[in-house]
Design an enzyme around this catalytic site. Structure first.
Site: not given
Length: 185
Positions: A122, A83, A8, A128, A139
């Site tokens: 990622r 969301r 996204k 992160r 998530r």
């Protein structure tokens, strides 16, 4: 729209450049506040570190403020919002107050195993802190429970286009632009 890891953010930035409009990412705004050590950043970090979503009240206020800024007058792309069903209602109200209507809702689709692999990569590349194995799985579960059902509502409004998020970045962008063509002016 789409689950975490579907691309996204990458695609929102590319579409924003293509159409010459801003991409508004709730995640980017949250991460900037975390990095800056702001009060919002500390609040957000409490939730994201556990793989939980930031409360709607915080997110809604942030989106309302951002959509009232001058640079969105000719359009915008929302990334990561809405969301859940309550945020759809809130977004409808924000847009009505601004005299704006949605042109389209894009959903990037991807296989869960592919998403897990992308998010693990990622986490390694970007470091992160919110991309722990447990947080990633949580998530994705939240997306399946709360966000994925929203696509039906947008489909009923004739706004939804689903696009395969797997493949080369340029190919996905091309598919998105093609999907948007009949939905935007």
């Amino acid at each position: 729209m789409g689950p975490q890891g579907a691309g996204k953010g990458t695609q929102a930035a590319r579409l924003a450049e293509h159409y010459g409009i801003p991409a508004i990412s709730t995640g980017d705004i949250f991460r900037a506040n975390i990095k800056g050590g702001t009060e919002l950043g500390r609040l957000v970090q409490e939730y994201t570190a556990k793989g939980e979503l930031v409360p709607d009240s915080v997110t809604n206020d942030m989106v309302r403020d951002r959509l009232a800024q001058d640079d969105v007058a000719h359009g915008f792309i929302l990334d990561g919002y809405p969301r859940n069903a309550a945020q759809v209602v809130e977004l409808d109200g924000i847009l009505a107050d601004l005299g704006v209507e949605l042109d389209a809702v894009l959903e990037l689709t991807a296989d869960r195993d592919e998403l897990l692999a992308r998010l693990r990569k990622r986490a390694e590349v970007e470091g992160r802190e919110d991309d722990t194995e447990e947080a990633i799985a949580r998530r994705l579960d939240i997306y399946a429970e709360q966000t994925a059902p929203l696509t039906s509502a947008y489909a009923e409004r004739g706004l939804l286009a689903q696009v395969d998020g797997i493949g080369e970045i340029d190919d996905v962008t091309k598919r998105l632009v093609e999907a948007l063509a009949p939905l935007v002016d």
